[in-house]
Design a protein around this motif. Structure first.
Motif, PDB file in Angstrom:
ATOM      1  N   LEU A  49       1.148  -1.462  -0.536  1.00 28.10           N
ATOM      2  CA  LEU A  49      -0.140   0.089   0.079  1.00 28.10           C
ATOM      3  C   LEU A  49       0.696   1.380  -0.314  1.00 28.10           C
ATOM      4  O   LEU A  49       0.511   2.146  -1.001  1.00 28.10           O
ATOM      5  CB  LEU A  49      -1.202  -0.077   0.844  1.00 28.10           C
ATOM      6  N   LEU A  50       1.931   1.558   0.760  1.00 27.93           N
ATOM      7  CA  LEU A  50       2.794   3.029   0.801  1.00 27.93           C
ATOM      8  C   LEU A  50       2.877   2.902  -0.361  1.00 27.93           C
ATOM      9  O   LEU A  50       4.212   3.693  -0.460  1.00 27.93           O
ATOM     10  CB  LEU A  50       3.948   2.296   2.096  1.00 27.93           C
ATOM     11  N   LYS A  51       4.246   1.535  -0.254  1.00 29.13           N
ATOM     12  CA  LYS A  51       4.357   1.808  -2.023  1.00 29.13           C
ATOM     13  C   LYS A  51       3.822   1.989  -3.107  1.00 29.13           C
ATOM     14  O   LYS A  51       4.236   2.883  -4.054  1.00 29.13           O
ATOM     15  CB  LYS A  51       5.281   0.082  -2.573  1.00 29.13           C
ATOM     16  N   THR A  52       2.404   1.487  -3.278  1.00 27.56           N
ATOM     17  CA  THR A  52       1.759   2.173  -4.508  1.00 27.56           C
ATOM     18  C   THR A  52       1.304   3.866  -4.502  1.00 27.56           C
ATOM     19  O   THR A  52       0.962   3.915  -5.199  1.00 27.56           O
ATOM     20  CB  THR A  52       0.005   1.535  -3.924  1.00 27.56           C
ATOM     21  N   LEU A  53       1.298   3.801  -3.336  1.00 23.57           N
ATOM     22  CA  LEU A  53       1.206   5.523  -2.807  1.00 23.57           C
ATOM     23  C   LEU A  53       1.986   6.044  -3.067  1.00 23.57           C
ATOM     24  O   LEU A  53       2.420   7.101  -4.064  1.00 23.57           O
ATOM     25  CB  LEU A  53       0.168   5.853  -1.852  1.00 23.57           C
ATOM     26  N   LEU A  54       3.833   6.016  -2.989  1.00 25.63           N
ATOM     27  CA  LEU A  54       4.185   6.748  -3.715  1.00 25.63           C
ATOM     28  C   LEU A  54       4.883   6.904  -4.659  1.00 25.63           C
ATOM     29  O   LEU A  54       5.116   7.433  -5.246  1.00 25.63           O
ATOM     30  CB  LEU A  54       5.380   5.500  -3.077  1.00 25.63           C
ATOM     31  N   CYS A  55       4.592   5.078  -5.431  1.00 30.05           N
ATOM     32  CA  CYS A  55       5.081   5.119  -7.019  1.00 30.05           C
ATOM     33  C   CYS A  55       3.445   6.271  -7.421  1.00 30.05           C
ATOM     34  O   CYS A  55       4.073   6.717  -8.638  1.00 30.05           O
ATOM     35  CB  CYS A  55       4.506   4.155  -7.315  1.00 30.05           C
ATOM     36  N   ASN A  56       2.158   5.897  -7.491  1.00 30.61           N
ATOM     37  CA  ASN A  56       1.504   6.909  -7.702  1.00 30.61           C
ATOM     38  C   ASN A  56       1.370   7.998  -8.358  1.00 30.61           C
ATOM     39  O   ASN A  56       1.670   9.254  -8.880  1.00 30.61           O
ATOM     40  CB  ASN A  56       0.020   6.690  -7.387  1.00 30.61           C
ATOM     41  N   THR A  57       2.108   8.704  -6.533  1.00 33.25           N
ATOM     42  CA  THR A  57       2.383  10.188  -6.258  1.00 33.25           C
ATOM     43  C   THR A  57       4.028  10.886  -7.331  1.00 33.25           C
ATOM     44  O   THR A  57       3.250  11.551  -8.073  1.00 33.25           O
ATOM     45  CB  THR A  57       2.433  10.482  -4.946  1.00 33.25           C
ATOM     46  N   SER A  58       4.973   9.338  -7.326  1.00 25.20           N
ATOM     47  CA  SER A  58       5.081   9.673  -8.737  1.00 25.20           C
ATOM     48  C   SER A  58       5.413  10.593  -9.563  1.00 25.20           C
ATOM     49  O   SER A  58       5.882  10.559 -10.725  1.00 25.20           O
ATOM     50  CB  SER A  58       7.022   8.886  -8.219  1.00 25.20           C
ATOM     51  N   GLY A  59       4.281   9.596 -10.000  1.00 26.58           N
ATOM     52  CA  GLY A  59       4.016   8.694 -11.296  1.00 26.58           C
ATOM     53  C   GLY A  59       2.950  10.253 -11.638  1.00 26.58           C
ATOM     54  O   GLY A  59       3.095  10.754 -12.527  1.00 26.58           O
ATOM     55  N   MET A  60       2.503  11.149 -10.859  1.00 27.51           N
ATOM     56  CA  MET A  60       1.880  12.141 -10.601  1.00 27.51           C
ATOM     57  C   MET A  60       2.732  13.805 -11.037  1.00 27.51           C
ATOM     58  O   MET A  60       2.338  14.292 -12.071  1.00 27.51           O
ATOM     59  CB  MET A  60       0.611  12.854  -9.575  1.00 27.51           C
ATOM     60  N   LEU A  61       3.797  13.418 -10.270  1.00 28.46           N
ATOM     61  CA  LEU A  61       4.830  14.592  -9.886  1.00 28.46           C
ATOM     62  C   LEU A  61       5.719  13.913 -12.125  1.00 28.46           C
ATOM     63  O   LEU A  61       6.130  15.524 -12.576  1.00 28.46           O
ATOM     64  CB  LEU A  61       6.074  14.352  -9.197  1.00 28.46           C
ATOM     65  N   TRP A  62       5.821  13.266 -12.045  1.00 24.47           N
ATOM     66  CA  TRP A  62       6.287  13.474 -13.726  1.00 24.47           C
ATOM     67  C   TRP A  62       5.465  13.868 -14.547  1.00 24.47           C
ATOM     68  O   TRP A  62       6.511  14.190 -15.280  1.00 24.47           O
ATOM     69  CB  TRP A  62       6.595  11.675 -13.776  1.00 24.47           C
ATOM     70  N   ALA A  63       4.279  13.521 -14.675  1.00 22.05           N
ATOM     71  CA  ALA A  63       3.611  14.147 -15.531  1.00 22.05           C
ATOM     72  C   ALA A  63       3.500  15.900 -15.408  1.00 22.05           C
ATOM     73  O   ALA A  63       3.027  16.062 -16.471  1.00 22.05           O
ATOM     74  CB  ALA A  63       1.782  13.266 -15.154  1.00 22.05           C
TER      75      ALA A  63
END
Length: 157
Positions: A49-63
């Motif tokens: 869950l934590l990894k999902t949240l971190l990766c989803n957020t990093s993807g948002m930042l890349w976008a």
């Protein structure tokens, strides 16, 4: 009841609740479902869950970098080149343990593009969606365990 049926039932119920809650809060239900799907596609558990949240957020930042970076490098060939560079970096960040869930990163990026960069809606939608994904699976597994017959206790003689 099988684990699949139990998870299906709790997923159905919590999906309806998420749809209602997203509307009530003015969030993007489809983005929440991307967060939920990201969690479901992970290995599961609190760390996932934590990894999902971190990766989803990093993807948002890349976008957001790509969306707003177009002001610097333009929308022509340089924009396509930057898209390729950022996609490469999104994969390379997977060398870090907490950012190694690359599909979660791409889901966050896609959600941000689909929402035209409205990160103020994307971020809470992804976070709450991932939490709902965790709740769907955890409650389904709980329901599965509760529906299993208890073994007969030995007689106290």
């Amino acid at each position: 009841m099988s684990p699949l049926i139990a998870i299906a039932l709790t997923t159905g119920l919590l999906s309806a609740i998420w749809g209602w809650l997203a509307t009530l809060l003015g969030l993007l239900s489809w983005v929440g479902f991307l967060g939920c799907t990201s969690y479901f596609a992970s290995e599961g558990g609190y760390k996932a869950l934590l990894k999902t949240l971190l990766c989803n957020t990093s993807g948002m930042l890349w976008a957001l970098l790509l969306i707003h970076g177009g002001d610097w490098w333009g929308n022509g060939a340089a924009g396509y080149l930057m898209t390729g560079i950022v996609a490469t970096l999104m994969c390379v960040q997977g060398r870090q343990q907490w950012l190694s869930y690359i599909p979660g990163t791409f889901a966050g990026c896609c959600a941000t593009f689909g929402a035209a960069g409205q990160w103020q809606l994307v971020l809470p939608s992804l976070v709450i969606g991932a939490l709902f994904g965790w709740a769907m699976k955890a409650s389904g597994l709980w329901l599965h365990r509760r529906t299993q017959p208890r073994e007969a206790l030995p007689d106290a003689a």
